[in-house]
Design a protein around this motif. Structure first.
Motif, short mmCIF file in Angstrom:
data_model
loop_
_atom_site.label_atom_id
_atom_site.label_comp_id
_atom_site.label_asym_id
_atom_site.label_seq_id
_atom_site.Cartn_x
_atom_site.Cartn_y
_atom_site.Cartn_z
N ALA A 47 0.82 -1.21 0.00
CA ALA A 47 0.00 0.00 0.00
C ALA A 47 0.86 1.26 0.00
CB ALA A 47 -0.93 0.01 1.20
N TYR A 48 0.35 2.29 -0.67
CA TYR A 48 1.03 3.60 -0.72
C TYR A 48 0.45 4.46 0.41
CZ TYR A 48 2.64 8.11 -2.55
OH TYR A 48 3.23 9.33 -2.70
N LEU A 49 1.04 4.37 1.58
CA LEU A 49 0.46 4.97 2.77
C LEU A 49 0.83 6.44 2.95
CD1 LEU A 49 0.94 2.02 5.29
CD2 LEU A 49 -1.09 2.61 3.96
N THR A 50 1.67 6.97 2.08
CA THR A 50 2.01 8.39 2.17
C THR A 50 0.81 9.27 1.84
OG1 THR A 50 4.30 7.91 1.60
CG2 THR A 50 3.57 10.17 1.32
N ALA A 51 -0.09 8.77 1.00
CA ALA A 51 -1.28 9.54 0.61
C ALA A 51 -2.36 9.43 1.69
CB ALA A 51 -1.81 9.03 -0.72
N ARG A 107 4.00 23.57 -2.80
CA ARG A 107 3.93 23.00 -1.46
C ARG A 107 3.46 21.56 -1.56
NH1 ARG A 107 6.02 23.98 3.59
NH2 ARG A 107 4.62 23.28 5.23
N MET A 108 4.24 20.61 -1.00
CA MET A 108 3.86 19.21 -1.05
C MET A 108 4.68 18.43 -0.02
SD MET A 108 5.65 17.99 -4.63
CE MET A 108 5.00 16.33 -4.44
N ASP A 155 4.84 11.11 -6.52
CA ASP A 155 5.20 12.46 -6.09
C ASP A 155 5.66 13.31 -7.27
OD1 ASP A 155 4.61 11.93 -3.44
OD2 ASP A 155 6.63 11.21 -3.00
N LEU A 156 6.38 12.68 -8.21
CA LEU A 156 6.83 13.42 -9.39
C LEU A 156 5.64 13.84 -10.24
CD1 LEU A 156 9.11 14.50 -11.13
CD2 LEU A 156 9.31 12.24 -12.18
N ALA A 157 4.65 12.96 -10.37
CA ALA A 157 3.45 13.31 -11.13
C ALA A 157 2.72 14.47 -10.47
CB ALA A 157 2.54 12.09 -11.24
N GLN A 158 2.60 14.43 -9.15
CA GLN A 158 1.91 15.50 -8.44
C GLN A 158 2.67 16.82 -8.55
OE1 GLN A 158 1.59 15.02 -4.19
NE2 GLN A 158 -0.16 16.39 -4.04
#
Length: 472
Positions: free
Chosen positions: A306-310, A378-379, A420-423
């Protein structure tokens, strides 16, 4: 709902303690330690973000992001599981965002996919806050919960709204809400969704996590009604999902059984823990170790992948998985196998070829270098090994420049995840069609569907024809 979760917390205290009665008879849950570690590590990050942004003007962004999938419920369960009162602040912030700033501000008339009442009920029971009780009772009179509101029974497109409506009426009835025909109508409709997915095959697509949300609602209903339809319905659905959509090499279910504009047949571990508890419940009800073993594979795959950073993905993973852990610690009601239910099994979809993200990454890295010092985004990015809220102020051949507390720190390209790069590219690109197109592809590869939708909306505004070709 609250009674079941309270029971689960009590069982965890017994079975997870050293020397707990019967603990030696329970097969250990794989990846449990990692699940616990992820819970607190990522939970603190999301709680800190929530505390810092709870009064942001964009309430829709908060409810659809850091509070989505019932963050109040998530943090209340973490607090109970860890016995750590520090999580109460995250609970209070979640209640502030969802109940006070969203539901009450909307006069309790909220969209069906944002209908989260479990956290409110748990909050009322724990904090004795009458406003949480009154909010549930008001919600139960509107939208999908209204007696006169006709739900389309011939389409499972409304399955999520139906499931959430069942839960809100159950929670309202636990607070004294009068019983009516509406709950039974919703339950019959939800059972009909399983028929459309797994028997009649009349649904245009099947998504395991949607079946999981429906299973959760039906299991809650079974806890108070003992409706004999529920067990065979859920067993039928989970048997079909395992036979037709589980990808062992990925440790995940396919997102959808067919390719759709919202997503295809790629495995998506982010959503495993919205399905796994149904297998633990089947094991508890039937005593068939097949469901325990399958559930363990689903649970472990979700913990690992799972991608839990989101924000949303974290809440999805810790919304229902506490019940998985609790049910797996109990001895089954029955110790013999349940009779097999014959399930038609269509051919397994073809393996999904891996999509190389490298061309899109390289194009975006070069584009961000051109933008250079004009960046002001900002991210959250990994800084010194930890996810940190930063201001991205530049980029060069080596990576991006992240400003933290007035200090500029380098983050190498290899440490910037595809998602993150896409965002970052989406936030920096504004109206650059080439950058947005590459970001759209990268978001698709990484299964960041919400981000892809946002990028698609911007592309559609810039060049409608080009976007339609892209989305085919």
């Amino acid at each position: 709902m609250f009674r079941r979760l309270l029971c689960a917390a009590q069982l965890l205290t017994v079975f997870l303690s050293a020397g707990g009665a019967g603990a030696s008879d329970v097969v250990p849950i794989p990846a449990l330690t990692q699940w616990e570690s992820n819970m607190t590590t990522f939970g603190r990050q999301h709680a800190a973000y929530l505390a810092a942004h709870k009064d942001d003007a964009d309430i829709d962004g908060l409810v659809g992001g850091v509070a989505y999938y019932d963050s109040a419920r998530v943090y209340l369960q973490i607090a109970a599981y860890t016995n750590d009162a520090a999580w109460k602040e995250a609970v209070a912030d979640s209640i502030h965002v969802y109940r006070d700033r969203f539901v009450i501000a909307s006069r309790h008339d909220i969209a069906g996919h944002l209908n989260f009442s479990d956290g409110l009920l748990m909050h009322f029971k724990q904090a004795k806050d009458p406003l949480s009780r009154d909010t549930i009772l008001a919600m139960a009179k509107l939208r999908w919960m209204r007696e006169e509101n006709i739900i389309p029974t011939d389409s499972c497109e409304s399955s999520r709204e139906t499931a959430y409506a069942i839960k809100t009426i159950l929670n309202a009835q636990a607070l004294g809400f009068p019983k009516g025909k509406r709950l039974e109508t919703l339950v019959t409709t939800a059972i009909g969704h399983y028929d459309q997915w797994f028997v009649a095959k009349s649904a245009t697509y099947v998504r395991p996590f949607m079946a999981g949300l429906t299973a959760e609602a039906l299991i809650d209903y079974h806890a108070v009604s003992h409706d004999p339809r529920i067990l065979p319905t859920i067993k039928l659905g989970m048997d079909w999902l395992w036979a037709n959509m589980w990808v062992p090499s990925a440790g995940a279910f396919r997102y959808t059984n067919v390719v759709t504009k919202e997503g295809g047949i790629e495995p998506t571990a982010d959503l495993n823990l919205l399905v796994a508890p149904a297998f633990a419940w089947l094991y508890l009800q039937t005593g068939d170790p097949v469901y325990r073993d399958r559930g363990d594979q689903i649970f472990a795959g979700g913990v690992a992948g799972a991608y839990l950073t989101a924000h949303k993905q974290f809440n999805q993973n810790y919304r229902w998985s506490f019940d998985y852990v609790a049910w797996r610690q109990q001895k089954p009601v029955k110790e013999k196998k349940a009779p097999a239910v014959p399930v038609a099994q269509p051919a397994q979809p073809p393996a999904v070829p891996a999509i190389d993200a490298t061309p899109y990454r390289e194009a975006l890295q070069q584009a961000l270098q051109v933008i250079g010092k004009g960046l002001a985004v900002r991210m959250t990015l990994p800084v010194m090994g930890a996810a940190t809220d930063v201001d991205v102020v530049g980029a060069d051949a080596h990576g991006v420049i992240a400003r933290v507390s007035g200090n500029d720190l380098p983050v190498r390209w290899k440490d910037v995840a595809d998602a993150d790069l896409a965002q970052l590219s989406y936030l920096a690109a504004k109206s650059d069609k080439a950058v947005l197109t590459n970001a759209w592809h990268l978001a698709s590869i990484t299964r960041m569907l919400d981000l892809r939708t946002q990028i698609g909306g911007r592309l559609l505004a810039i060049d409608p024809e080009a976007f339609r070709e892209l989305a085919k």
